[in-house]
Design an enzyme around this catalytic site. Structure first.
Site, PDB file in Angstrom:
ATOM      1  NE  ARG A  30      45.354  42.535  37.851  1.00  0.00           N
ATOM      2  CZ  ARG A  30      46.405  42.640  38.650  1.00  0.00           C
ATOM      3  NH1 ARG A  30      46.618  43.751  39.332  1.00  0.00           N
ATOM      4  NH2 ARG A  30      47.259  41.632  38.764  1.00  0.00           N
ATOM      5  CE  LYS A  33      41.858  32.976  39.114  1.00  0.00           C
ATOM      6  NZ  LYS A  33      41.699  33.440  40.515  1.00  0.00           N
ATOM      7  CG  ASP A  58      42.708  30.084  42.354  1.00  0.00           C
ATOM      8  OD1 ASP A  58      43.479  29.284  42.900  1.00  0.00           O
ATOM      9  OD2 ASP A  58      43.043  31.247  42.005  1.00  0.00           O
ATOM     10  CB  THR A  67      52.641  34.181  38.333  1.00  0.00           C
ATOM     11  OG1 THR A  67      51.404  34.711  38.796  1.00  0.00           O
ATOM     12  CG2 THR A  67      52.393  32.868  37.604  1.00  0.00           C
ATOM     13  CG  ASP A  84      40.573  37.404  40.607  1.00  0.00           C
ATOM     14  OD1 ASP A  84      40.123  36.339  41.070  1.00  0.00           O
ATOM     15  OD2 ASP A  84      41.630  37.473  39.954  1.00  0.00           O
ATOM     16  CG  ASP A  88      45.096  23.005  57.303  1.00  0.00           C
ATOM     17  OD1 ASP A  88      45.683  22.383  58.222  1.00  0.00           O
ATOM     18  OD2 ASP A  88      44.373  23.997  57.508  1.00  0.00           O
ATOM     19  CE  LYS A  90      46.582  30.667  44.204  1.00  0.00           C
ATOM     20  NZ  LYS A  90      45.350  31.438  43.898  1.00  0.00           N
ATOM     21  CG  LEU A  91      41.771  23.537  50.304  1.00  0.00           C
ATOM     22  CD1 LEU A  91      41.089  24.415  49.283  1.00  0.00           C
ATOM     23  CD2 LEU A  91      41.022  22.216  50.460  1.00  0.00           C
TER      24      LEU A  91
END
Length: 232
Positions: free
Chosen positions: A211, A32, A59, A119, A10, A64, A61-62
């Site tokens: 992290r 990821k 990742d 989460t 990230d 629509d 997360k579609l």
């Protein structure tokens, strides 16, 4: 399919990402790529990381209308990622359309998994913010069953729910679990968390760790600790 540790890269830029990945000289971790990095760098970052020999979980997360998700997945299938995802809340019709779009002409496709509940979501926020009155465990299992019925390979879920997902959907239905922290680490903004050893015990197939590895003083040692606790 064996267990694996997926590192959540990230980061905000390609430079930060490759500075991090360059630390791993003896192994090519499964990584990821999330929205932050993909939006910053585009498909090129996926291709370059893949060319370096890493497996990739894209990742995004579609969520629509079915036709839009189908067309989007038809684009993503050409990036040669190993896994991608969508929100199970988009309905069975959307998930079935996603499978159609993601499947290549030769019948192959990346693994497709569904997010049940994030989460960072707990039962109180689900009830107050989303007006979902059912218990969170019941909602997660219902979404997981919908994903399986739609032809998906598994779900993203809390490690606290992985064992129950296998009970409901079968051992072959994959559980990909973020919210993993070391016993002596900070849980950050996660609400439903577990250690790598606990995730192994409860039956998670993959753990996604950000992290605790990326912000560690020695990321390679932190990754190796995760692998030792979860895989070995």
């Amino acid at each position: 399919m064996g267990k694996d540790v997926i590192i959540a890269c990230d980061f905000a830029s390609a430079k930060q990402t490759f500075d991090f990945l360059d630390k791993f000289t003896g192994v090519k971790p499964f990584v990821k790529i999330g929205m932050e990095l993909f939006y910053a760098e585009g498909p090129a970052i996926v291709r370059e990381i893949k060319a370096r020999g890493h497996k990739i979980f894209l990742d995004l997360k579609l969520h629509d209308i079915p036709n839009t998700v189908k067309k989007s997945m038809a684009v993503l299938k050409n990036l040669d990622v190993d896994m991608t995802n969508l929100h199970a809340g988009g309905t069975k019709r959307m998930m079935s359309a996603a499978i159609e779009g993601l499947t290549r002409e030769d019948g192959t496709r990346p693994l497709l998994i569904a997010v049940t509940q994030l989460t960072s979501t707990d039962e109180e926020s689900m009830r107050k913010d989303l007006l979902i009155e059912k218990p969170i465990d019941e909602v997660v299992m219902h979404y997981a069953k919908n994903a399986k019925d739609s032809g998906l390979d598994g779900v993203v879920c809390s490690p606290l729910e992985a064992g129950k997902v296998h009970d409901v959907c079968g051992k072959g239905f994959l559980t990909v679990t973020p919210g993993v922290r070391f016993a002596d680490g900070d849980i950050g903004d996660q609400k439903r968390v577990m250690t790598p050893a606990q995730a192994k015990e409860i039956g998670s197939d993959y753990i996604v760790v950000g992290r605790p590895i990326t912000a560690a003083e020695d990321p390679v040692a932190a990754y190796e600790r995760c692998v030792k606790e979860f895989v070995d």
